[in-house]
Design an enzyme around this catalytic site. Sequence first.
Site, PDB file in Angstrom:
ATOM      1  N   SER A  74       0.820  -1.214   0.000  1.00 34.86           N
ATOM      2  CA  SER A  74       0.000   0.000   0.000  1.00 34.86           C
ATOM      3  C   SER A  74       0.855   1.267   0.000  1.00 34.86           C
ATOM      4  CB  SER A  74      -0.939  -0.003   1.209  1.00 34.86           C
ATOM      5  OG  SER A  74      -0.196  -0.065   2.415  1.00 34.86           O
ATOM      6  N   ASP A  85       1.016  -0.016   8.397  1.00 38.08           N
ATOM      7  CA  ASP A  85       2.402  -0.458   8.367  1.00 38.08           C
ATOM      8  C   ASP A  85       2.996  -0.250   6.979  1.00 38.08           C
ATOM      9  OD1 ASP A  85       0.978  -2.319   6.988  1.00 38.08           O
ATOM     10  OD2 ASP A  85       1.935  -4.070   7.888  1.00 38.08           O
ATOM     11  N   ASP A  87       5.366  -2.057   4.065  1.00 40.31           N
ATOM     12  CA  ASP A  87       5.975  -3.289   3.569  1.00 40.31           C
ATOM     13  C   ASP A  87       7.286  -2.937   2.879  1.00 40.31           C
ATOM     14  OD1 ASP A  87       3.807  -5.025   4.328  1.00 40.31           O
ATOM     15  OD2 ASP A  87       2.668  -4.177   2.666  1.00 40.31           O
ATOM     16  N   ASP A 139       7.135  -4.302   8.057  1.00 46.43           N
ATOM     17  CA  ASP A 139       7.422  -5.693   7.723  1.00 46.43           C
ATOM     18  C   ASP A 139       8.617  -5.671   6.782  1.00 46.43           C
ATOM     19  OD1 ASP A 139       5.240  -6.390   9.186  1.00 46.43           O
ATOM     20  OD2 ASP A 139       3.970  -6.900   7.475  1.00 46.43           O
ATOM     21  N   LYS A 200     -10.017  -0.754   0.534  1.00 47.11           N
ATOM     22  CA  LYS A 200      -9.224  -1.208   1.678  1.00 47.11           C
ATOM     23  C   LYS A 200      -9.896  -0.808   2.991  1.00 47.11           C
ATOM     24  CE  LYS A 200      -4.804  -0.368   1.555  1.00 47.11           C
ATOM     25  NZ  LYS A 200      -4.152  -1.639   1.940  1.00 47.11           N
ATOM     26  N   TYR A 209      -9.930  -8.425   5.664  1.00 47.21           N
ATOM     27  CA  TYR A 209      -8.640  -7.948   5.147  1.00 47.21           C
ATOM     28  C   TYR A 209      -7.523  -8.664   5.907  1.00 47.21           C
ATOM     29  CZ  TYR A 209      -5.155  -4.595   3.400  1.00 47.21           C
ATOM     30  OH  TYR A 209      -4.082  -4.011   2.780  1.00 47.21           O
TER      31      TYR A 209
END
Length: 665
Positions: A74, A85, A87, A139, A200, A209
Site C-alpha cells: 500500500s 504499516d 511493507d 514488515d 481497503k 482484510y
Amino acid sequence: MARPDQKDLALTASLDATLREFKSYEPREETEQRLEVLRSLNKLVKEWVKNVTKIKIPSGEGATAGGKLFTFGSYRLGVHSSGADIDTLAVVPRHIDRSDFFTSFKDMLNQDPNVTELHAVEEAFVPVMKLKYSGVELDILFARLALKEVPDTQELSDDELLRNLDQESVRSLNGCRVAEQLLKLVPRQKEFCVTLRAIKLWAKNHGIYSNSMGFFGGITWAILVARTCQLYPNASPSKLVQKMFFIFSTWTWPHPVLLNELNNERTDMPTLNDLVWDPRRKNADRFHVMPIITPAFPEQNSTHNVTRSSAAVLTAEMKEALEICRDIGDGKSTWKTLFEEVNFFSRYRHFIALIMAAPNEEAELNYGGFLESRIRLLVQSLERNQDILIAHNDPNKHKPSPQAKFDVRPENKRVTVWFIGLEFAEHAKNLDLTMEIQRFKVNVENQASAVKSIGPECQVQIDMFYVKRNNLIQVLSGNSLRRGRRWKKPQPSNGTVSSSSTRSTVTRTSSTSSVPTTPTSIVAPSTPLATSVPGSSSLSLTPSASFPAIPVATTTMEADSTTQGTPSRRKRESGGESSSDGMPGTSNCCPPEKRTRDDTLEDSVAAEIIVEVANELMDGSLAKPTASPEQQALCQEIVVDLQTKTSTNGLKGNEHKMEEVPQTV
C-alpha cells in the site's frame, strides 16, 4: 467507456470527504516521519551488508557491495492510511545469506533504541521480520540477488534477475515487482488510488482484510480494483467502487482474475516456470477457491489461503456492499454506511474461542504470529465436518476483559483470544469437535517446537472452548462486544423461495424435531487451559478442561436475527449433484445434505408447523381402520389443544406437548 457525469463527480467528492473523515489519508507530519524511518532503515541495511562483507570477504573486494531497501504494498501504491504499516524488502548481493538476515541483522535491530516489538516469522511462506521503528510498524522481507553488488540505482523489473534464486527470494521480490506492474497496467493511477483506498477501508472495517487468516490481503484487493479500472477506464472512483462490487459479487469462481496473459512458456527458466499458476498442469492449483493471479512473472495465485467459508463470507459482503452502493446512488444512503465497522459477534450465535497465554511480550509476539498463520487450518478442519456450514474466523485478536478468569500457569499472564463463528447445518444434532480440536492443538504444538524463535522449551499455553453469544460478556468487555454496527442479514433475492414459505411442509419424524434446534451447552470461560506442555505427543481433552461435545437442544430456540442470515446461506436441494473437484461458485459448494439450520423461526410460523404435523398425525391415524378409539381421541385432543393454545400460550407449551406425540401415537 462512458465518462463521469455531474452525479458521478458529486459522489466522488462525497467519497473523498468520507475517506478523510475515516482518516484514510495520513497527515503531512506522519508522512515525513515515515520518510525519515525509511531513510534510517536503508542506512542500517547498507551498514549491515558492509559488516557482513568484511567478515566473508576480508580482502576488501566487496567494499562496494551496497544493499538497498525497497518498498511495496500500500505504501508503494500510494494508498496507505494513517497508522498503517510499511511493507519493505531488503535486497542484498549474493554473498549475504538469509541466515545472516535473521541473526546478525536482527541483532543489529535489537541494539537500536528506536526498535520495539521485534519478532521474526522465519518459517512463513514468505519469511518476514516485523517491528516498530520510532512507532511506525514495518514488515521487512529479504531477497538475495545473484549479483556481486546492489547499487542505489538497482531496479527489480527485469525477469533475468530471478535466475538462480531460491523460491523464498522469488516470492519476496514478487511483492515489489507486482506493485510496479500494477501501476503500469491501470489506465489512470489517480482514480485507481482513490478507489483502492475506499476498498481497503471497507474491507478492514468488515473484517475481511487478512491474507494469513484466509481472506484477501492488500495486493489481492489491489488486483481486483486494477481489473475494474481496466474494464471501466474512464469511470470516476465512485463508479469504480460500485462496479468492483458488481463484478466480483457475480464472478463465476473458480475462474481466475487476470490483469494480463499468463507467461507460462518461459522455457529459458524452467524452475520459475513451474511456479506459474496453471491448473492444467498442477493438481494443487485446481483446488484454489478464488484464484486471483499476480501480474508479474512468475504469475502466482495471491489467494491460495482462501477457504470455503471465507469465500462465502467475501461473496456475501460484496453483495451487501453492492446494495449499499446502489442506495448511495439513489440518495437513500451515504458512504459512511458502507465504511462503518461491522460487529463480528452479531453475525453468529455460536463461537469457538482460541486462547493463547504467554509469559512475556516476546513470546506473545513470536507465538502469536505463528498461531495466527495456522488458524485457517483449523477452519478448514471444521469445514470438513458435515454438521458445520460456515466456520468464520475473526481476523482481529482480542484482549479479554479484566474480570475474565483463566486457569493458567502463574507466569502466563498475557492472554490473547481469537474467535471463530459457527453456523450449523439443519440436520445437526450432536456435534462433537474433540477430534478436530485435538488434532489442531497437537499439530500446532509440534510445529511450534520446531520454530527457531519459539523452541521446545516455550511456556506458551493454548486451548479452545465453546461459547454462546450471550455468554461472551464473560470473556470480553462490553465495549468490545458493542463495537460497530450489527450485521444485517441478506434479503432473499427475487425468485428465491424463502425458508418461511416452505416451513408448512416440514413433517416430524422420529429423527427430526418440529422446530429446528441448535447446540446450547457451554463451558464457562473460567475453563482451565490444557496442562500439557507444548510439543507433547498426547493431549487429554475432557468436558471440564477443554472443548466439550455439543448436545442437541430439546427446548424452544429463542428468536434471533443472525444465524439465518449468516454469510453464504446455502439452501441446497436435497439430492443435488456435485462434481468431483468440489470447487465453489458452482452447485457443489457443499454436500447436498448440508442445509442451513434456521435459528430465527418465529413463534407464529413454528406453531403453524406444529399444527400441520398434528393434523397429519390425526389424518393418518383416523384414516386407518386399525386405529383404536384411544388413538383417535388423543389425536383430536392434540389438534384442539394446539389450535386453542397457539394464540395464547405461545410456542413453548405447544412444543412441549408435541415432544410426547410420536411415542404415544
